[in-house]
Write a protein that holds these residues in place. Structure first.
Motif, PDB file in Angstrom:
ATOM      1  N   GLU A 278       0.823  -1.214   0.000  1.00  6.78           N
ATOM      2  CA  GLU A 278       0.000   0.000   0.000  1.00  6.78           C
ATOM      3  C   GLU A 278       0.857   1.264   0.000  1.00  6.78           C
ATOM      4  OE1 GLU A 278      -2.245  -3.457   1.375  1.00  6.78           O
ATOM      5  OE2 GLU A 278      -0.369  -2.593   2.090  1.00  6.78           O
ATOM      6  N   SER A 279       1.941   1.267   0.784  1.00  2.00           N
ATOM      7  CA  SER A 279       2.782   2.471   0.828  1.00  2.00           C
ATOM      8  C   SER A 279       3.536   2.656  -0.493  1.00  2.00           C
ATOM      9  CB  SER A 279       3.747   2.431   2.015  1.00  2.00           C
ATOM     10  OG  SER A 279       4.766   1.455   1.841  1.00  2.00           O
ATOM     11  N   LEU A 280       3.962   1.571  -1.121  1.00  2.00           N
ATOM     12  CA  LEU A 280       4.641   1.671  -2.410  1.00  2.00           C
ATOM     13  C   LEU A 280       3.659   2.108  -3.495  1.00  2.00           C
ATOM     14  CD1 LEU A 280       7.240   1.397  -4.023  1.00  2.00           C
ATOM     15  CD2 LEU A 280       6.704  -1.032  -4.335  1.00  2.00           C
ATOM     16  N   HIS A 281       2.437   1.623  -3.412  1.00  2.00           N
ATOM     17  CA  HIS A 281       1.396   2.034  -4.370  1.00  2.00           C
ATOM     18  C   HIS A 281       1.148   3.535  -4.247  1.00  2.00           C
ATOM     19  CE1 HIS A 281      -2.936   2.423  -5.651  1.00  2.00           C
ATOM     20  NE2 HIS A 281      -2.370   1.887  -6.725  1.00  2.00           N
ATOM     21  N   ALA A 282       1.037   4.021  -3.016  1.00  2.00           N
ATOM     22  CA  ALA A 282       0.817   5.456  -2.794  1.00  2.00           C
ATOM     23  C   ALA A 282       1.997   6.275  -3.316  1.00  2.00           C
ATOM     24  CB  ALA A 282       0.589   5.734  -1.308  1.00  2.00           C
ATOM     25  N   ALA A 283       3.222   5.805  -3.077  1.00  2.00           N
ATOM     26  CA  ALA A 283       4.406   6.519  -3.560  1.00  2.00           C
ATOM     27  C   ALA A 283       4.451   6.527  -5.080  1.00  2.00           C
ATOM     28  CB  ALA A 283       5.671   5.879  -2.991  1.00  2.00           C
ATOM     29  N   SER A 284       4.047   5.425  -5.705  1.00  2.00           N
ATOM     30  CA  SER A 284       4.074   5.369  -7.170  1.00  2.00           C
ATOM     31  C   SER A 284       3.033   6.315  -7.757  1.00  2.00           C
ATOM     32  CB  SER A 284       3.875   3.940  -7.673  1.00  2.00           C
ATOM     33  OG  SER A 284       2.572   3.480  -7.426  1.00  2.00           O
ATOM     34  N   ARG A 285       1.884   6.384  -7.131  1.00  2.00           N
ATOM     35  CA  ARG A 285       0.844   7.306  -7.616  1.00  2.00           C
ATOM     36  C   ARG A 285       1.292   8.757  -7.440  1.00  2.00           C
ATOM     37  NH1 ARG A 285      -4.039   5.433  -9.014  1.00  2.00           N
ATOM     38  NH2 ARG A 285      -5.090   7.326  -8.332  1.00  2.00           N
ATOM     39  N   ALA A 286       1.958   9.043  -6.305  1.00  5.17           N
ATOM     40  CA  ALA A 286       2.470  10.394  -6.069  1.00  5.17           C
ATOM     41  C   ALA A 286       3.542  10.768  -7.083  1.00  5.17           C
ATOM     42  CB  ALA A 286       3.017  10.509  -4.645  1.00  5.17           C
ATOM     43  N   ALA A 287       4.264   9.757  -7.584  1.00  4.56           N
ATOM     44  CA  ALA A 287       5.299   9.983  -8.596  1.00  4.56           C
ATOM     45  C   ALA A 287       4.710  10.030 -10.006  1.00  4.56           C
ATOM     46  CB  ALA A 287       6.362   8.885  -8.510  1.00  4.56           C
ATOM     47  N   GLY A 288       3.388   9.875 -10.113  1.00  3.44           N
ATOM     48  CA  GLY A 288       2.738   9.968 -11.412  1.00  3.44           C
ATOM     49  C   GLY A 288       2.665   8.673 -12.185  1.00  3.44           C
ATOM     50  N   GLU A 289       2.957   7.545 -11.535  1.00  2.00           N
ATOM     51  CA  GLU A 289       2.893   6.242 -12.199  1.00  2.00           C
ATOM     52  C   GLU A 289       1.492   5.661 -12.070  1.00  2.00           C
ATOM     53  OE1 GLU A 289       4.941   4.419 -14.109  1.00  2.00           O
ATOM     54  OE2 GLU A 289       6.303   6.114 -14.056  1.00  2.00           O
ATOM     55  N   ALA A 290       0.916   5.263 -13.189  1.00  2.00           N
ATOM     56  CA  ALA A 290      -0.406   4.643 -13.195  1.00  2.00           C
ATOM     57  C   ALA A 290      -0.223   3.137 -13.060  1.00  2.00           C
ATOM     58  CB  ALA A 290      -1.153   4.983 -14.472  1.00  2.00           C
ATOM     59  N   VAL A 291      -0.078   2.674 -11.822  1.00 10.99           N
ATOM     60  CA  VAL A 291       0.123   1.258 -11.561  1.00 10.99           C
ATOM     61  C   VAL A 291      -0.909   0.823 -10.522  1.00 10.99           C
ATOM     62  CG1 VAL A 291       1.907   1.666  -9.804  1.00 10.99           C
ATOM     63  CG2 VAL A 291       1.867  -0.481 -11.022  1.00 10.99           C
ATOM     64  N   SER A 292      -1.536  -0.322 -10.756  1.00 12.46           N
ATOM     65  CA  SER A 292      -2.578  -0.790  -9.841  1.00 12.46           C
ATOM     66  C   SER A 292      -1.955  -1.417  -8.598  1.00 12.46           C
ATOM     67  CB  SER A 292      -3.475  -1.817 -10.540  1.00 12.46           C
ATOM     68  OG  SER A 292      -2.767  -3.032 -10.720  1.00 12.46           O
ATOM     69  N   LEU A 293      -2.746  -1.497  -7.535  1.00  8.86           N
ATOM     70  CA  LEU A 293      -2.288  -2.133  -6.310  1.00  8.86           C
ATOM     71  C   LEU A 293      -1.975  -3.606  -6.557  1.00  8.86           C
ATOM     72  CD1 LEU A 293      -1.671  -1.940  -3.293  1.00  8.86           C
ATOM     73  CD2 LEU A 293      -4.101  -2.337  -2.838  1.00  8.86           C
ATOM     74  N   ALA A 294      -2.756  -4.265  -7.388  1.00  4.90           N
ATOM     75  CA  ALA A 294      -2.497  -5.675  -7.722  1.00  4.90           C
ATOM     76  C   ALA A 294      -1.143  -5.823  -8.410  1.00  4.90           C
ATOM     77  CB  ALA A 294      -3.610  -6.230  -8.607  1.00  4.90           C
ATOM     78  N   THR A 295      -0.808  -4.896  -9.291  1.00  7.98           N
ATOM     79  CA  THR A 295       0.490  -4.938  -9.965  1.00  7.98           C
ATOM     80  C   THR A 295       1.615  -4.721  -8.967  1.00  7.98           C
ATOM     81  OG1 THR A 295      -0.445  -4.228 -12.065  1.00  7.98           O
ATOM     82  CG2 THR A 295       1.912  -3.832 -11.742  1.00  7.98           C
ATOM     83  N   VAL A 296       1.417  -3.825  -8.013  1.00  6.73           N
ATOM     84  CA  VAL A 296       2.429  -3.594  -6.983  1.00  6.73           C
ATOM     85  C   VAL A 296       2.652  -4.884  -6.194  1.00  6.73           C
ATOM     86  CG1 VAL A 296       2.991  -2.330  -4.856  1.00  6.73           C
ATOM     87  CG2 VAL A 296       2.017  -1.112  -6.824  1.00  6.73           C
ATOM     88  N   TYR A 297       1.574  -5.532  -5.758  1.00  4.60           N
ATOM     89  CA  TYR A 297       1.698  -6.800  -5.030  1.00  4.60           C
ATOM     90  C   TYR A 297       2.443  -7.835  -5.875  1.00  4.60           C
ATOM     91  CZ  TYR A 297      -1.131  -6.146  -0.806  1.00  4.60           C
ATOM     92  OH  TYR A 297      -1.592  -5.758   0.419  1.00  4.60           O
ATOM     93  N   ASN A 298       2.025  -8.002  -7.110  1.00  6.22           N
ATOM     94  CA  ASN A 298       2.661  -8.997  -7.988  1.00  6.22           C
ATOM     95  C   ASN A 298       4.139  -8.686  -8.216  1.00  6.22           C
ATOM     96  OD1 ASN A 298       0.265 -10.406  -8.239  1.00  6.22           O
ATOM     97  ND2 ASN A 298      -0.327  -9.372 -10.123  1.00  6.22           N
ATOM     98  N   THR A 299       4.460  -7.423  -8.368  1.00  2.86           N
ATOM     99  CA  THR A 299       5.850  -7.023  -8.595  1.00  2.86           C
ATOM    100  C   THR A 299       6.688  -7.258  -7.346  1.00  2.86           C
ATOM    101  OG1 THR A 299       5.130  -5.404 -10.234  1.00  2.86           O
ATOM    102  CG2 THR A 299       7.335  -5.110  -9.300  1.00  2.86           C
ATOM    103  N   LEU A 300       6.156  -6.907  -6.181  1.00  2.95           N
ATOM    104  CA  LEU A 300       6.890  -7.160  -4.933  1.00  2.95           C
ATOM    105  C   LEU A 300       7.139  -8.652  -4.747  1.00  2.95           C
ATOM    106  CD1 LEU A 300       5.188  -4.577  -2.560  1.00  2.95           C
ATOM    107  CD2 LEU A 300       7.579  -4.577  -3.308  1.00  2.95           C
ATOM    108  N   ARG A 301       6.151  -9.480  -5.048  1.00  6.59           N
ATOM    109  CA  ARG A 301       6.325 -10.938  -4.945  1.00  6.59           C
ATOM    110  C   ARG A 301       7.408 -11.417  -5.929  1.00  6.59           C
ATOM    111  NH1 ARG A 301       3.941 -11.585  -0.470  1.00  6.59           N
ATOM    112  NH2 ARG A 301       1.710 -11.302  -0.314  1.00  6.59           N
ATOM    113  N   ALA A 302       7.391 -10.876  -7.140  1.00  6.67           N
ATOM    114  CA  ALA A 302       8.409 -11.248  -8.136  1.00  6.67           C
ATOM    115  C   ALA A 302       9.796 -10.830  -7.654  1.00  6.67           C
ATOM    116  CB  ALA A 302       8.099 -10.607  -9.491  1.00  6.67           C
ATOM    117  N   PHE A 303       9.904  -9.647  -7.056  1.00  2.00           N
ATOM    118  CA  PHE A 303      11.189  -9.187  -6.525  1.00  2.00           C
ATOM    119  C   PHE A 303      11.667 -10.118  -5.409  1.00  2.00           C
ATOM    120  CE2 PHE A 303      10.581  -4.373  -7.665  1.00  2.00           C
ATOM    121  CZ  PHE A 303      10.653  -4.683  -9.010  1.00  2.00           C
ATOM    122  N   CYS A 304      10.741 -10.564  -4.556  1.00  5.62           N
ATOM    123  CA  CYS A 304      11.106 -11.497  -3.475  1.00  5.62           C
ATOM    124  C   CYS A 304      11.549 -12.841  -4.055  1.00  5.62           C
ATOM    125  CB  CYS A 304       9.935 -11.693  -2.518  1.00  5.62           C
ATOM    126  SG  CYS A 304       9.600 -10.269  -1.459  1.00  5.62           S
TER     127      CYS A 304
END
Length: 142
Positions: free
Chosen positions: A47-73
């Motif tokens: 949620e905090s990364l999603h909020a930071a990405s939106r503040a940076a102007g990135e149109a990324v969904s929360l589901a994509t953030v979750y999936n990306t974090l899991r891929a990074f792990c």
């Protein structure tokens, strides 16, 4: 409008992804820049990364953030630290180290590893090996 990142942040983020063999998609690079672009370690929630990405102007969904974090792990770029079995934090620092969980602010920070001593672990079941030991020290005001 997408925020313009420093080219060094993009380069650092792309190299971080490449070190794990991950394809540098636009969304992965944007999230990686927020996580490691400045060279500092982070403890984030999805949620905090999603909020930071939106503040940076990135149109990324929360589901994509979750999936990306899991891929990074899964790629070994981050570790997931679970607090209370219901709240996950994602840590860009991947060496073995303990954490403080600050109950008042619901935040996670690194604790000094040199001050932690684990004398022994229980016997591991046959056919298994210890992959990691997570130590989370919960703090609240006295």
């Amino acid at each position: 409008m997408t925020q313009a990142f420093d080219p060094r942040q993009t380069q650092r983020s792309t190299a971080w992804l490449a070190s794990a063999g991950l394809r540098p998609t636009r969304q992965r690079i944007a999230l990686a820049e927020l996580l490691v672009g400045d060279g500092e370690n982070r403890h984030v929630t999805a949620e905090s990364l999603h909020a930071a990405s939106r503040a940076a102007g990135e149109a990324v969904s929360l589901a994509t953030v979750y999936n990306t974090l899991r891929a990074f792990c899964e790629a070994g770029l981050m570790n997931e630290v679970v607090v209370d079995g219901s709240k996950s934090y994602f840590d860009t620092r991947t060496d073995d180290h303990p954490h403080y969980y600050w109950e008042d602010s619901h935040s996670l920070t690194d604790a000094p590893a040199e001050e932690l001593s684990i004398a022994s672990l229980p016997k591991v079941p046959e056919g298994m090996t210890v992959s990691r030991v997570d130590v989370v020290i919960r703090l609240r005001k006295a």
